[in-house]
Scaffold this motif. Structure first.
Motif, short mmCIF file in Angstrom:
data_model
loop_
_atom_site.label_atom_id
_atom_site.label_comp_id
_atom_site.label_asym_id
_atom_site.label_seq_id
_atom_site.Cartn_x
_atom_site.Cartn_y
_atom_site.Cartn_z
N PHE A 154 -18.10 42.09 63.50
CA PHE A 154 -18.33 42.63 64.84
C PHE A 154 -17.01 42.69 65.61
O PHE A 154 -16.07 41.94 65.33
CB PHE A 154 -19.39 41.79 65.57
CG PHE A 154 -20.76 42.04 65.02
CD1 PHE A 154 -21.57 43.02 65.57
CD2 PHE A 154 -21.24 41.32 63.93
CE1 PHE A 154 -22.83 43.29 65.04
CE2 PHE A 154 -22.50 41.57 63.40
CZ PHE A 154 -23.29 42.56 63.96
N ASP A 155 -16.99 43.57 66.59
CA ASP A 155 -15.79 43.86 67.37
C ASP A 155 -15.18 42.61 68.00
O ASP A 155 -13.96 42.46 68.09
CB ASP A 155 -16.18 44.85 68.47
CG ASP A 155 -14.98 45.61 68.97
OD1 ASP A 155 -13.98 45.66 68.23
OD2 ASP A 155 -15.05 46.13 70.09
N ASP A 156 -16.05 41.68 68.44
CA ASP A 156 -15.53 40.52 69.15
C ASP A 156 -15.29 39.32 68.23
O ASP A 156 -15.09 38.20 68.68
CB ASP A 156 -16.50 40.10 70.28
CG ASP A 156 -17.90 39.87 69.75
OD1 ASP A 156 -18.12 40.05 68.53
OD2 ASP A 156 -18.78 39.50 70.55
N GLY A 157 -15.33 39.56 66.90
CA GLY A 157 -15.13 38.46 65.96
C GLY A 157 -14.01 38.74 64.99
O GLY A 157 -13.42 39.82 65.03
N PRO A 158 -13.69 37.77 64.12
CA PRO A 158 -12.61 37.96 63.15
C PRO A 158 -13.04 38.89 62.01
O PRO A 158 -14.23 39.18 61.88
CB PRO A 158 -12.38 36.54 62.61
CG PRO A 158 -13.72 35.89 62.74
CD PRO A 158 -14.35 36.46 63.98
N PRO A 159 -12.09 39.31 61.16
CA PRO A 159 -12.47 40.08 59.97
C PRO A 159 -13.45 39.26 59.13
O PRO A 159 -13.40 38.03 59.14
CB PRO A 159 -11.15 40.26 59.22
CG PRO A 159 -10.08 40.00 60.23
CD PRO A 159 -10.65 39.08 61.25
N VAL A 160 -14.33 39.95 58.40
CA VAL A 160 -15.36 39.25 57.61
C VAL A 160 -15.36 39.81 56.19
O VAL A 160 -15.24 41.02 56.01
CB VAL A 160 -16.75 39.47 58.27
CG1 VAL A 160 -17.86 38.90 57.38
CG2 VAL A 160 -16.81 38.80 59.65
N VAL A 161 -15.52 38.90 55.21
CA VAL A 161 -15.68 39.38 53.82
C VAL A 161 -17.16 39.53 53.53
O VAL A 161 -17.99 38.88 54.17
CB VAL A 161 -15.02 38.43 52.79
CG1 VAL A 161 -13.51 38.41 52.97
CG2 VAL A 161 -15.61 37.03 52.87
N THR A 162 -17.48 40.38 52.58
CA THR A 162 -18.90 40.61 52.25
C THR A 162 -19.28 39.80 51.01
O THR A 162 -18.44 39.49 50.16
CB THR A 162 -19.19 42.11 52.01
OG1 THR A 162 -20.44 42.22 51.34
CG2 THR A 162 -18.16 42.77 51.16
N GLY A 163 -20.58 39.48 50.91
CA GLY A 163 -21.07 38.75 49.74
C GLY A 163 -21.10 39.62 48.49
O GLY A 163 -21.08 39.11 47.37
N ALA A 164 -21.15 40.92 48.66
CA ALA A 164 -21.10 41.81 47.50
C ALA A 164 -19.70 41.70 46.91
O ALA A 164 -18.71 41.84 47.63
CB ALA A 164 -21.39 43.25 47.93
N GLN A 165 -19.59 41.47 45.61
CA GLN A 165 -18.28 41.19 45.00
C GLN A 165 -17.59 42.51 44.64
O GLN A 165 -17.42 42.86 43.47
CB GLN A 165 -18.47 40.30 43.78
CG GLN A 165 -19.21 39.02 44.11
CD GLN A 165 -18.36 38.01 44.86
OE1 GLN A 165 -17.53 37.31 44.28
NE2 GLN A 165 -18.52 37.93 46.18
N ILE A 166 -17.22 43.21 45.69
CA ILE A 166 -16.66 44.55 45.49
C ILE A 166 -15.26 44.49 44.85
O ILE A 166 -14.85 45.42 44.17
CB ILE A 166 -16.63 45.35 46.80
CG1 ILE A 166 -15.87 44.58 47.89
CG2 ILE A 166 -18.05 45.63 47.29
CD1 ILE A 166 -15.74 45.35 49.20
#
Ligand code: COA
Length: 415
Positions: A154-166
């Motif tokens: 989200f815009d007001d939070g830090p970068p996030v990694v996804t659980g999908a192992q892309i």
């Protein structure tokens, strides 16, 4: 019934996740995958995240189905000779060692070509040629360097990694395509070639729409389907878009009945333009179908927050499955947020072989994800992963070694 890759022999020098996902797919399509591991240790994932002491972990078993395991110390001179014999016999060598490890073992591209000019050498590396080519890379590093993390969250939070192992499984998939393509080209040229899938490139390929948005942003300064529009600010780079759809049909995740206690009582709802009137009817806002402030996609864009809040008032009165049933009746695109527990228990996924129960001699029964790619003339039968070195004698015999020679090599620590 035969399998698509019957007769293809893969020398599987992969470990951890990215490489093994690639060779597992090839095995599911019928290739003979011979996994080379170090005696006594094996693929490090055999012992990582164990849920049962001294038993191959789910991490390992779920990435290494349908393979044979041989142990070879490829730094031992006699072990090297065994590996050379395998290189001569196989069609493809797949590896995902840290950069330079194969060369340090003495198996440069040139040496492999001398041994077998038809051999395809396929590698996963963290980065392609450039400033980071020598770096070791794991999943989340690739997600960050490939553009996924900066655009997730989200815009007001830090970068996030996804659980999908892309980064790992995604790159394994890219490599598998590279390998079968090279095998196809070999039928014309008779030659092997190198195949490289860099994890950064694989992740970026999956983030293609975000590079699209970067250029749109630079040209127009605004992206109207992003949650930053109309009241937030856009900077120089593509911002995190929360749960916005990423396409031309706005969507968002909405609460359903039970959300207060169930973290997955949500549904993804897409306000697809062709079914807007039906959406208005379902949620009891019939007047929005003709109101010029809501009737067209362009008019709706600055009002998406209000619109989704109104739709959510309706979804909160239904469970995610009730909402699905109603919305599907009207062709309104939506999807329930399914937990891993719900997926594991879903009967239709068992029927298609997407979720499979496998029996293992030391672990017992466990669930795994079967082949997501279904070929009508090459059905997949998921077979348990091999124990460490389970097929060493069998493969050595196929290479022409006698039982006495095998025993001597074992004594010498070569296998
Ligand atoms: N016999 C003898 N030596 C063996 C062997 C065998 N059968 N199998 C592996 N080795 C050796 C290698 O030759 C290497 O030795 P070296 O460092 O002296 O050259 C050593 O084992 C370790 O290999 P390495 O790949 O460096 O493992 P690591 O645990 O240090 O690093 C990764 C793991 C995943 C970070 C690294 O392999 C990597 O960056 N791979 C490419 C990107 C990738 O696939 N990442 C995703 C993993 S899911």
């Amino acid at each position: 019934m035969g399998k698509a890759l019957d007769g293809v022999r893969i020398l599987d020098f992969t470990h951890v996740q990215s490489g093994p996902t690639c060779t597992q797919l090839l095995a599911w399509f019928g290739a003979d995958v011979i996994k080379v591991e170090r005696a006594g240790a094996g693929d490090i994932t055999r012992e990582q995240l164990r849920d049962i002491p001294d038993v191959d972990s789910l991490y390992f078993t779920m990435l290494n189905h349908n393979k044979r395991s041989v142990t070879i110390d490829t730094k031992n001179p006699e072990g090297k000779q065994v590996l050379e014999a395998l290189i001569q016999k196989c069609d493809v060598l797949v590896e995902n060692f840290a950069p330079g490890a194969l060369d340090r073992m003495g198996f440069t591209w040139e040496r492999i070509q001398e041994l077998n000019p038809r051999m395809i050498v396929a590698s996963v590396k963290g980065f392609g040629p450039g400033p980071y080519e020598d770096c070791k890379v794991y999943e989340n590093v690739a997600q960050c360097a490939g553009g996924a993390a900066s655009t997730t969250g989200f815009d007001d939070g830090p970068p996030v990694v996804t659980g999908a192992q892309i980064g790992d499984s995604g790159t394994g998939l890219h490599l598998a395509l590279g390998i079968v393509t090279a095998l196809y080209q070999r039928t014309q040229t008779g030659r092997g070639q190198r195949v490289l899938a860099a994890m950064q490139d694989g992740v970026l390929n999956l983030c293609r729409v975000k590079l699209r948005d970067q250029q749109r942003l630079e040209r127009t300064g605004v992206m109207k389907e992003y949650p930053q529009y109309p009241n937030g600010k856009f900077g120089e780079a593509v911002p995190r878009a929360g749960n916005a759809s990423g396409g031309g049909q706005p969507g968002w995740i909405l609460k359903c009945k039970g959300w207060e206690t169930d973290p997955n009582a949500y549904i993804y709802f897409i306000t697809q333009a062709p079914v807007w009137a039906k959406i208005c009817n379902v949620i009891g806002k019939e007047e929005w179908a003709t109101d010029p402030d809501y009737a067209t996609p362009a008019a709706r864009l600055p009002r998406l927050k209000e619109i989704f809040a109104e739709i959510e008032r309706w979804t909160m009165t239904k469970t995610k499955f009730e909402a699905m049933q109603i919305l599907n009746k009207y062709d309104i695109p939506c999807g329930p947020i399914l937990s891993m527990k719900e997926i594991a228990e879903e009967p239709s996924l068992r029927q298609t072989g997407t979720i499979v129960e496998v029996d293992h001699p030391t672990r017992g029964k466990y669930l795994t994800v079967g082949n997501p790619i279904k070929l009508s003339d090459s059905p997949t039968e998921v077979k348990r992963s091999p124990l460490l070195g389970e097929h060493t004698d069998e493969v050595m015999a196929e290479l022409g070694y006698s039982p006495e020679q095998i025993s001597a090599l074992r004594t010498a620590g070569a296998i």
